[in-house]
Design a protein around this motif. Structure first.
Motif, PDB file in Angstrom:
ATOM      1  N   THR A 137       0.841  -1.204   0.000  1.00 43.53           N
ATOM      2  CA  THR A 137       0.000   0.000   0.000  1.00 43.53           C
ATOM      3  C   THR A 137       0.874   1.252   0.000  1.00 43.53           C
ATOM      4  O   THR A 137       0.623   2.199  -0.756  1.00 43.53           O
ATOM      5  N   ARG A 138       1.902   1.263   0.819  1.00 41.41           N
ATOM      6  CA  ARG A 138       2.808   2.418   0.895  1.00 41.41           C
ATOM      7  C   ARG A 138       3.463   2.673  -0.462  1.00 41.41           C
ATOM      8  O   ARG A 138       3.472   3.797  -0.961  1.00 41.41           O
ATOM      9  N   ASP A 141       0.892   3.746  -3.139  1.00 39.05           N
ATOM     10  CA  ASP A 141       0.476   5.132  -2.894  1.00 39.05           C
ATOM     11  C   ASP A 141       1.516   6.119  -3.428  1.00 39.05           C
ATOM     12  O   ASP A 141       1.154   7.159  -3.991  1.00 39.05           O
ATOM     13  N   ARG A 144       1.100   5.997  -7.250  1.00 39.89           N
ATOM     14  CA  ARG A 144      -0.167   6.631  -7.646  1.00 39.89           C
ATOM     15  C   ARG A 144      -0.095   8.147  -7.495  1.00 39.89           C
ATOM     16  O   ARG A 144      -0.513   8.883  -8.387  1.00 39.89           O
ATOM     17  N   THR A 145       0.445   8.628  -6.388  1.00 42.70           N
ATOM     18  CA  THR A 145       0.568  10.066  -6.176  1.00 42.70           C
ATOM     19  C   THR A 145       1.439  10.691  -7.259  1.00 42.70           C
ATOM     20  O   THR A 145       1.109  11.749  -7.804  1.00 42.70           O
TER      21      THR A 145
END
Length: 165
Positions: A137-138, A141, A144-145
């Motif tokens: 997830t980290r 993210d 994605r950012t």
């Protein structure tokens, strides 16, 4: 001729492609079996449901699910024909089209969501330990950012096809 070595990170990229394709295939099958809709149609309904009023511009939905405007229009038309959403001019901007989730659309989404989450859990999350999920997830993210920091697809100029005679 010896095989070429992959550049750093290429193995992660190819693994991501394969995992995405395998998961997408199963989610497509599940959406069709549980609700008679496509995975893209599921994504549209889910994107609309994220807003309390269940309404968003078609451009916002296209940008969120990363789908072409023409493809989104086609899928939205199918959902509208099924009674799952309505479309109309956006308040204050008649050039934009608003899509609004109907009660029937909320119902079909509620019916397909448990199976969707079950497939995601079984195929994607179950093989991972909690710390693996947290790390994935980290990392995702971060990516994605970075990717969402670029202008949305709707801001890109449309390519014009040369006229044929």
């Amino acid at each position: 001729m010896p095989p070429r070595e992959l550049p750093p990170g290429a193995s992660a990229y190819f693994a991501l492609l394969e995992v995405s394709a395998l998961l997408h295939h199963e989610l497509e099958q599940q959406a069709r079996e549980d609700a008679g809709i496509t995975f893209v149609q599921f994504q549209i309904l889910a994107a609309l449901s994220e807003h309390p009023e269940g309404s968003r511009t078609m451009t916002d939905v296209a940008d969120q699910i990363v789908h072409s405007r023409s493809g989104l229009t086609y899928q939205a038309q199918k959902l509208e024909e099924a009674g799952y959403l309505t479309r109309g001019p956006a308040p204050g901007d008649e050039r934009s089209t608003m899509a609004t989730l109907t009660p029937a659309g909320r119902e079909v989404l509620a019916g397909v969501l448990p199976g969707h989450l079950g497939v995601v859990r079984e195929l994607f999350l179950d093989p991972l330990a909690t710390e693996d999920t947290d790390e994935l997830t980290r990392v995702l993210d971060l990516v994605r950012t970075h990717m969402r920091g670029r202008p949305p697809r709707s801001a890109a100029r449309r390519s014009r096809r040369p006229e044929t005679k």
